[in-house]
Design a protein around this motif. Sequence first.
Motif, PDB file in Angstrom:
ATOM      1  N   THR A   5       0.981  -0.866   0.074  1.00 10.77           N
ATOM      2  CA  THR A   5       0.130  -0.005   0.327  1.00 10.77           C
ATOM      3  C   THR A   5       0.891   1.244  -0.070  1.00 10.77           C
ATOM      4  O   THR A   5       2.106   1.057   0.877  1.00 10.77           O
ATOM      5  CB  THR A   5      -1.050  -0.016   1.220  1.00 10.77           C
ATOM      6  N   TRP A   6       0.521   2.443  -0.710  1.00 16.27           N
ATOM      7  CA  TRP A   6       1.324   3.455  -0.978  1.00 16.27           C
ATOM      8  C   TRP A   6       0.367   4.648  -1.111  1.00 16.27           C
ATOM      9  O   TRP A   6      -0.321   4.689  -2.468  1.00 16.27           O
ATOM     10  CB  TRP A   6       2.326   3.136  -1.950  1.00 16.27           C
ATOM     11  N   ASN A   7       0.509   5.517  -0.234  1.00 16.54           N
ATOM     12  CA  ASN A   7      -0.173   6.982  -0.634  1.00 16.54           C
ATOM     13  C   ASN A   7       0.700   7.604  -1.442  1.00 16.54           C
ATOM     14  O   ASN A   7       1.835   8.021  -0.783  1.00 16.54           O
ATOM     15  CB  ASN A   7      -0.640   7.910   0.585  1.00 16.54           C
ATOM     16  N   VAL A   8       0.553   7.897  -2.769  1.00 14.32           N
ATOM     17  CA  VAL A   8       1.554   8.307  -3.588  1.00 14.32           C
ATOM     18  C   VAL A   8       1.489  10.083  -3.746  1.00 14.32           C
ATOM     19  O   VAL A   8       2.392  10.679  -4.203  1.00 14.32           O
ATOM     20  CB  VAL A   8       1.511   7.939  -5.099  1.00 14.32           C
ATOM     21  N   ASN A   9       0.411  10.581  -3.198  1.00  7.10           N
ATOM     22  CA  ASN A   9       0.247  12.008  -3.001  1.00  7.10           C
ATOM     23  C   ASN A   9       0.604  12.624  -4.368  1.00  7.10           C
ATOM     24  O   ASN A   9       1.338  13.579  -4.461  1.00  7.10           O
ATOM     25  CB  ASN A   9       0.951  12.593  -2.004  1.00  7.10           C
ATOM     26  N   SER A  10      -0.307  12.401  -5.468  1.00 10.77           N
ATOM     27  CA  SER A  10      -0.346  12.730  -6.853  1.00 10.77           C
ATOM     28  C   SER A  10       0.647  11.740  -7.694  1.00 10.77           C
ATOM     29  O   SER A  10       1.584  11.689  -7.757  1.00 10.77           O
ATOM     30  CB  SER A  10       0.333  14.266  -6.891  1.00 10.77           C
ATOM     31  N   LEU A  11      -0.320  10.810  -8.267  1.00  6.46           N
ATOM     32  CA  LEU A  11       0.258  10.036  -9.236  1.00  6.46           C
ATOM     33  C   LEU A  11       0.865  10.640 -10.320  1.00  6.46           C
ATOM     34  O   LEU A  11       2.153  10.035 -10.712  1.00  6.46           O
ATOM     35  CB  LEU A  11      -0.871   9.259  -9.799  1.00  6.46           C
ATOM     36  N   LYS A  12       0.858  11.708 -10.947  1.00  8.94           N
ATOM     37  CA  LYS A  12       1.369  12.176 -11.929  1.00  8.94           C
ATOM     38  C   LYS A  12       2.707  12.788 -11.493  1.00  8.94           C
ATOM     39  O   LYS A  12       3.728  12.553 -12.178  1.00  8.94           O
ATOM     40  CB  LYS A  12       0.516  13.477 -12.402  1.00  8.94           C
ATOM     41  N   VAL A  13       3.088  13.240 -10.438  1.00 11.35           N
ATOM     42  CA  VAL A  13       4.301  13.771  -9.961  1.00 11.35           C
ATOM     43  C   VAL A  13       4.956  12.543  -9.544  1.00 11.35           C
ATOM     44  O   VAL A  13       6.397  12.548  -9.797  1.00 11.35           O
ATOM     45  CB  VAL A  13       3.976  14.585  -8.751  1.00 11.35           C
ATOM     46  N   ARG A  14       4.527  11.571  -8.971  1.00 14.25           N
ATOM     47  CA  ARG A  14       5.341  10.366  -8.376  1.00 14.25           C
ATOM     48  C   ARG A  14       5.259   9.263  -9.394  1.00 14.25           C
ATOM     49  O   ARG A  14       5.912   8.160  -8.966  1.00 14.25           O
ATOM     50  CB  ARG A  14       4.782   9.806  -7.113  1.00 14.25           C
ATOM     51  N   LEU A  15       4.906   9.302 -10.608  1.00 14.55           N
ATOM     52  CA  LEU A  15       4.967   8.210 -11.499  1.00 14.55           C
ATOM     53  C   LEU A  15       6.262   7.726 -11.773  1.00 14.55           C
ATOM     54  O   LEU A  15       6.270   6.468 -11.756  1.00 14.55           O
ATOM     55  CB  LEU A  15       3.984   8.630 -12.852  1.00 14.55           C
ATOM     56  N   PRO A  16       7.129   8.371 -12.036  1.00 13.82           N
ATOM     57  CA  PRO A  16       8.677   7.831 -12.058  1.00 13.82           C
ATOM     58  C   PRO A  16       8.924   7.049 -11.127  1.00 13.82           C
ATOM     59  O   PRO A  16       9.789   5.951 -11.185  1.00 13.82           O
ATOM     60  CB  PRO A  16       9.651   9.284 -12.441  1.00 13.82           C
ATOM     61  N   HIS A  17       8.726   7.729  -9.728  1.00 15.39           N
ATOM     62  CA  HIS A  17       9.218   6.743  -8.664  1.00 15.39           C
ATOM     63  C   HIS A  17       8.427   5.526  -8.783  1.00 15.39           C
ATOM     64  O   HIS A  17       9.106   4.529  -8.176  1.00 15.39           O
ATOM     65  CB  HIS A  17       9.021   7.637  -7.242  1.00 15.39           C
ATOM     66  N   LEU A  18       7.195   5.554  -8.913  1.00 12.91           N
ATOM     67  CA  LEU A  18       6.271   4.217  -8.912  1.00 12.91           C
ATOM     68  C   LEU A  18       6.891   3.415  -9.731  1.00 12.91           C
ATOM     69  O   LEU A  18       7.160   2.018  -9.450  1.00 12.91           O
ATOM     70  CB  LEU A  18       4.963   4.654  -9.162  1.00 12.91           C
ATOM     71  N   ILE A  19       7.179   3.723 -11.201  1.00  9.58           N
ATOM     72  CA  ILE A  19       7.364   2.572 -12.156  1.00  9.58           C
ATOM     73  C   ILE A  19       8.976   2.069 -11.904  1.00  9.58           C
ATOM     74  O   ILE A  19       9.064   0.851 -11.798  1.00  9.58           O
ATOM     75  CB  ILE A  19       7.416   3.392 -13.586  1.00  9.58           C
ATOM     76  N   ASP A  20       9.969   2.867 -11.002  1.00  5.59           N
ATOM     77  CA  ASP A  20      11.155   2.350 -10.576  1.00  5.59           C
ATOM     78  C   ASP A  20      10.967   1.368  -9.634  1.00  5.59           C
ATOM     79  O   ASP A  20      11.564   0.574  -9.519  1.00  5.59           O
ATOM     80  CB  ASP A  20      12.126   3.655 -10.378  1.00  5.59           C
ATOM     81  N   TRP A  21      10.016   1.949  -8.748  1.00  2.00           N
ATOM     82  CA  TRP A  21       9.781   0.979  -7.567  1.00  2.00           C
ATOM     83  C   TRP A  21       9.140  -0.338  -7.893  1.00  2.00           C
ATOM     84  O   TRP A  21       9.520  -1.540  -7.322  1.00  2.00           O
ATOM     85  CB  TRP A  21       8.851   1.666  -6.651  1.00  2.00           C
ATOM     86  N   LEU A  22       8.230  -0.400  -8.655  1.00  2.00           N
ATOM     87  CA  LEU A  22       7.535  -1.552  -9.349  1.00  2.00           C
ATOM     88  C   LEU A  22       8.464  -2.586  -9.739  1.00  2.00           C
ATOM     89  O   LEU A  22       8.678  -3.726  -9.746  1.00  2.00           O
ATOM     90  CB  LEU A  22       6.485  -1.352 -10.424  1.00  2.00           C
ATOM     91  N   ALA A  23       9.515  -1.953 -10.573  1.00  2.00           N
ATOM     92  CA  ALA A  23      10.643  -2.682 -11.220  1.00  2.00           C
ATOM     93  C   ALA A  23      11.551  -3.369 -10.207  1.00  2.00           C
ATOM     94  O   ALA A  23      11.895  -4.405 -10.207  1.00  2.00           O
ATOM     95  CB  ALA A  23      11.623  -2.004 -12.230  1.00  2.00           C
ATOM     96  N   SER A  24      12.021  -2.589  -9.105  1.00  2.00           N
ATOM     97  CA  SER A  24      12.847  -3.147  -8.131  1.00  2.00           C
ATOM     98  C   SER A  24      12.259  -4.063  -7.105  1.00  2.00           C
ATOM     99  O   SER A  24      12.721  -4.857  -6.377  1.00  2.00           O
ATOM    100  CB  SER A  24      13.330  -1.957  -7.213  1.00  2.00           C
ATOM    101  N   GLU A  25      10.839  -3.762  -6.391  1.00  2.00           N
ATOM    102  CA  GLU A  25      10.317  -4.517  -5.385  1.00  2.00           C
ATOM    103  C   GLU A  25       9.463  -5.888  -6.137  1.00  2.00           C
ATOM    104  O   GLU A  25       9.121  -6.577  -5.488  1.00  2.00           O
ATOM    105  CB  GLU A  25       9.636  -3.580  -4.800  1.00  2.00           C
TER     106      GLU A  25
END
Length: 252
Positions: A5-25
Motif C-alpha cells: 500500500t502506498w499513498n503517492v500524493n499525486s500519481l502524476k508527480v510520483r509516476l517515475p518513482h512508482l515505475i522504478d519501484w515496481l521494477a525493483s520490488e
Amino acid sequence: MKIATWNVNSLKVRLPHLIDWLASESPDAVCLQELKCEDKAFPLAEIEAAGYHAVFNGQKTYNGVAILSKLPAQDVQRDIPGFADEQKRIIAATISDVRIISAYVVNGQAVGSEKFAYKMDWLAALTAWIKDELTRHPKLVLAGDYNIAPEDRDAHPDWKDEIHVSVPEREAFRRLLDLGLADAFRLFEQPEKIYSWWDYRMMAFRRNFGMRIDHLLLSQALVPQATRCWVDKAPRKLERPSDHAPVLVELL
C-alpha cells in the motif's frame, strides 16, 4: 504473494518513482491512494508497460484510489455500497483468490470539526461493508492510508495534535480489527519508531518525526500465511517524494 500500500500524493508527480519501484520490488499487487487525477488522466499505458494491470477510481485534484496487479482484477467494486459520497476513496478487486481493498480514509482535519464527523461516519460505513465482505471473501486484505495511528507507539512521542491519535479514531480502528482483521505490521517483532508518514515541513523525515498511519489489515485466513511486513523508506528519500512510504506484506 507480495502486497503493498502506498499513498503517492499525486500519481502524476510520483509516476517515475512508482515505475522504478515496481521494477525493483516487483509486488504482486499495489494499493495506491491520493491519485489526484480523473480516470481519463490515469497513466494506464505506462502502468501496463511496467507489467501491471490497473483498476482505479479517481477524481480531479483530490483523493483517488487504484489497485495495480500482475494478474487481472476480478469483481471490481468502486465506493462503499449504500454510502452516499462524492469523494473517491475506495476500490476493491479480487486478485487470484484474495479480495484486496484500497482505502483512503478521511483525514478529519481536527477533532470536533465537521470533517471529523464525516471521518467517523465514513469509518462506520466502511466497517459495516467490510463485515459483509468478509462473509463472501474469507481471504481479504484491507490496505490503505487510514489517517489513524492505532497506538501511542505508532506516533512520535512529541506528537501533540489530537487528530490521527484521538480516542474515537482509535476505537474505530479497533472495531475494524474486531471484525477478525489483524494489523500485519504487528504480527512481527518490529524496531521502535517505525513510521510510514512524515510531514514535508520542519525536516520531519530527517528527524523521524512521523506516524504509522498506512496499514495492511489481514483476515484470519491470511494471518498464518504472512511471513513479513515492513515499511520501505527508500522512496521517501528521493527528490520530490510522497510524504508517505510504501508498506508491504509477504504472504505464502
